[in-house]
Motif scaffolding. Structure first.
Motif, PDB file in Angstrom:
ATOM      1  N   THR A  40     -12.040  -2.427  -5.021  1.00  0.00           N
ATOM      2  CA  THR A  40     -11.122  -1.323  -4.710  1.00  0.00           C
ATOM      3  C   THR A  40      -9.666  -1.768  -4.729  1.00  0.00           C
ATOM      4  O   THR A  40      -8.773  -0.941  -4.893  1.00  0.00           O
ATOM      5  CB  THR A  40     -11.439  -0.740  -3.330  1.00  0.00           C
ATOM      6  OG1 THR A  40     -11.353  -1.776  -2.345  1.00  0.00           O
ATOM      7  CG2 THR A  40     -12.841  -0.143  -3.307  1.00  0.00           C
ATOM      8  N   GLU A  41      -9.422  -3.055  -4.557  1.00  0.00           N
ATOM      9  CA  GLU A  41      -8.065  -3.588  -4.651  1.00  0.00           C
ATOM     10  C   GLU A  41      -8.137  -5.103  -4.749  1.00  0.00           C
ATOM     11  O   GLU A  41      -9.144  -5.721  -4.396  1.00  0.00           O
ATOM     12  CB  GLU A  41      -7.205  -3.189  -3.459  1.00  0.00           C
ATOM     13  CG  GLU A  41      -7.662  -3.763  -2.133  1.00  0.00           C
ATOM     14  CD  GLU A  41      -6.766  -3.357  -0.978  1.00  0.00           C
ATOM     15  OE1 GLU A  41      -6.445  -4.251  -0.157  1.00  0.00           O
ATOM     16  OE2 GLU A  41      -6.384  -2.177  -0.899  1.00  0.00           O
ATOM     17  N   SER A  63      -5.529  -8.612  -4.015  1.00  0.00           N
ATOM     18  CA  SER A  63      -4.254  -9.072  -3.468  1.00  0.00           C
ATOM     19  C   SER A  63      -4.238 -10.590  -3.415  1.00  0.00           C
ATOM     20  O   SER A  63      -5.279 -11.236  -3.339  1.00  0.00           O
ATOM     21  CB  SER A  63      -4.011  -8.488  -2.072  1.00  0.00           C
ATOM     22  OG  SER A  63      -4.997  -8.937  -1.165  1.00  0.00           O
ATOM     23  N   LEU A  68     -10.923  -5.370 -10.771  1.00  0.00           N
ATOM     24  CA  LEU A  68     -11.032  -3.952 -10.446  1.00  0.00           C
ATOM     25  C   LEU A  68     -12.078  -3.271 -11.319  1.00  0.00           C
ATOM     26  O   LEU A  68     -12.822  -2.399 -10.862  1.00  0.00           O
ATOM     27  CB  LEU A  68      -9.678  -3.262 -10.607  1.00  0.00           C
ATOM     28  CG  LEU A  68      -8.580  -3.690  -9.621  1.00  0.00           C
ATOM     29  CD1 LEU A  68      -7.262  -3.016  -9.971  1.00  0.00           C
ATOM     30  CD2 LEU A  68      -8.976  -3.351  -8.193  1.00  0.00           C
ATOM     31  N   GLY A  84      -4.125  -0.190 -13.604  1.00  0.00           N
ATOM     32  CA  GLY A  84      -3.860  -0.459 -12.205  1.00  0.00           C
ATOM     33  C   GLY A  84      -2.395  -0.320 -11.857  1.00  0.00           C
ATOM     34  O   GLY A  84      -1.525  -0.364 -12.732  1.00  0.00           O
ATOM     35  N   HIS A 138       0.834  -1.207   0.000  1.00  0.00           N
ATOM     36  CA  HIS A 138       0.000   0.000   0.000  1.00  0.00           C
ATOM     37  C   HIS A 138       0.862   1.248   0.000  1.00  0.00           C
ATOM     38  O   HIS A 138       0.566   2.229  -0.690  1.00  0.00           O
ATOM     39  CB  HIS A 138      -0.915  -0.008   1.230  1.00  0.00           C
ATOM     40  CG  HIS A 138      -2.251  -0.616   0.962  1.00  0.00           C
ATOM     41  ND1 HIS A 138      -3.371   0.119   0.769  1.00  0.00           N
ATOM     42  CD2 HIS A 138      -2.615  -1.916   0.798  1.00  0.00           C
ATOM     43  CE1 HIS A 138      -4.398  -0.674   0.537  1.00  0.00           C
ATOM     44  NE2 HIS A 138      -3.957  -1.930   0.556  1.00  0.00           N
ATOM     45  N   CYS A 143       2.089   1.751  -3.473  1.00  0.00           N
ATOM     46  CA  CYS A 143       1.018   2.212  -4.355  1.00  0.00           C
ATOM     47  C   CYS A 143       0.734   3.692  -4.137  1.00  0.00           C
ATOM     48  O   CYS A 143       0.608   4.471  -5.085  1.00  0.00           O
ATOM     49  CB  CYS A 143      -0.252   1.406  -4.116  1.00  0.00           C
ATOM     50  SG  CYS A 143      -0.266  -0.213  -4.913  1.00  0.00           S
ATOM     51  N   GLU A 144       0.632   4.099  -2.868  1.00  0.00           N
ATOM     52  CA  GLU A 144       0.317   5.486  -2.582  1.00  0.00           C
ATOM     53  C   GLU A 144       1.431   6.412  -3.016  1.00  0.00           C
ATOM     54  O   GLU A 144       1.186   7.521  -3.504  1.00  0.00           O
ATOM     55  CB  GLU A 144       0.034   5.632  -1.087  1.00  0.00           C
ATOM     56  CG  GLU A 144      -1.261   4.946  -0.671  1.00  0.00           C
ATOM     57  CD  GLU A 144      -1.385   4.823   0.827  1.00  0.00           C
ATOM     58  OE1 GLU A 144      -0.466   5.311   1.509  1.00  0.00           O
ATOM     59  OE2 GLU A 144      -2.384   4.256   1.283  1.00  0.00           O
ATOM     60  N   ARG A 174      -4.115  -1.909  -7.155  1.00  0.00           N
ATOM     61  CA  ARG A 174      -5.151  -0.932  -6.914  1.00  0.00           C
ATOM     62  C   ARG A 174      -5.434  -0.185  -8.220  1.00  0.00           C
ATOM     63  O   ARG A 174      -4.546  -0.070  -9.075  1.00  0.00           O
ATOM     64  CB  ARG A 174      -4.734   0.038  -5.819  1.00  0.00           C
ATOM     65  CG  ARG A 174      -4.449  -0.651  -4.487  1.00  0.00           C
ATOM     66  CD  ARG A 174      -4.072   0.338  -3.407  1.00  0.00           C
ATOM     67  NE  ARG A 174      -5.238   1.116  -2.988  1.00  0.00           N
ATOM     68  CZ  ARG A 174      -5.163   2.113  -2.087  1.00  0.00           C
ATOM     69  NH1 ARG A 174      -3.989   2.437  -1.559  1.00  0.00           N
ATOM     70  NH2 ARG A 174      -6.238   2.777  -1.736  1.00  0.00           N
TER      71      ARG A 174
END
Length: 274
Positions: free
Chosen positions: A72-73, A75, A67, A119, A12, A15-16, A94
């Motif tokens: 929303t994601e 994994s 997606l 994504g 995460h 990704c962010e 994501r």
């Protein structure tokens, strides 16, 4: 598990971080990030990529479709090739949503603001995390093992203490038994009801009865018949504490019927229940 959660957090974070920059710069960051964090991979992909190198692999293609369906994601833990070996990775994807600035490159593809362009795929190698998990597990096992050993040691010491006290008690009781049995003076013990519970050899010889003939009788049954009522009342008073203990004389009847005047000394013995 906790280690999958760590991988999820790392993915995460990647990704962010990647979504704050342009796609080209994000790609370079992904490579740098991969060099810094033990093989961490970052990848921008799409079902309709501009650059062929951004084409999705099988897992990414399935994730993109998921997606597109509103997730929303996505994994999962799976294998990827690294240094010509198949290694286990935690994979996270994501959605990459079209913003106003994205239309400069992608307007010609028919996208509009708010559409899912593709994504951001991140893969975190699990080997270091599993290694850490094994080390943590070994440390935990060692800690519990030490606690178990300490507990076992405490139990052993406690058992030894209990055995020692039991042995000392048994030895004390044996000494008392020998003193009682072998005493040259006649002894008998009565309970709170006045019933004879123990008698020694000297008393059996003095009165001419066997132990079996005396044990179970009331103490006043051993005295001369004319003294039994008095003996009963005096014994009961002493057992209830209304009369003090002091030496006295009382005629006891032998097995052959002869009365034997005896001097009696009494002593109160209390057990654990009082």
């Amino acid at each position: 598990s906790a280690w999958l959660r760590i991988a999820w957090n790392e993915a995460h974070t990647a990704c962010e971080a990647l979504t704050l920059n342009s796609p080209a710069y994000m790609t370079r960051q992904a490579h740098e990030l991969g060099n810094q964090i033990q093989g961490l991979r970052g990848h921008i992909t799409s079902l309709n990529p501009i650059r062929p190198k951004n084409a999705p692999d099988d897992w990414e293609r399935t994730a993109l479709k998921t997606l597109a369906g509103g997730a929303t994601e996505v994994s999962a833990v799976g294998e990827m090739e690294r240094q010509r070996e198949r290694q286990s990775y935690f994979r996270l994807m994501r959605p990459l949503i079209i913003e106003e600035g994205c239309l400069q490159c992608h307007a010609g593809q028919g996208y509009k603001v708010g559409d899912m362009r593709g994504g951001i795929s991140v893969a975190v190698p699990m080997a270091p995390l599993w290694k850490e998990e094994r080390q943590h597990g070994l440390a935990t096992l060692l800690g519990y093992g030490l606690i178990w050993l300490a507990g076992l040691g405490g139990i052993v010491l406690a058992m030894r203490g209990v055995q020692r006290r039991a042995r000392e008690r048994a030895e004390s009781e044996e000494r008392y038994r020998r003193l009682f049995e072998d005493a040259p003076i006649a002894y008998h013990e009565i309970d709170s009801q006045g019933i004879v519970r123990r008698v020694n050899r000297a008393e059996c010889e003095l009165l001419g009865f066997s132990p079996e003939e005396l044990i179970g009788k009331h103490a006043w049954d051993l005295v001369a018949s004319e003294q039994r009522e008095l003996s009963h009342s005096r014994v009961s008073a002493k057992l209830t504490g209304t009369e003090i203990l002091k030496p006295f004389e009382r005629p006891y009847t032998r097995h052959d019927g002869v009365n034997l005047l005896s001097e009696v000394h009494e002593n109160l013995i209390l057990d654990g229940q009082g």
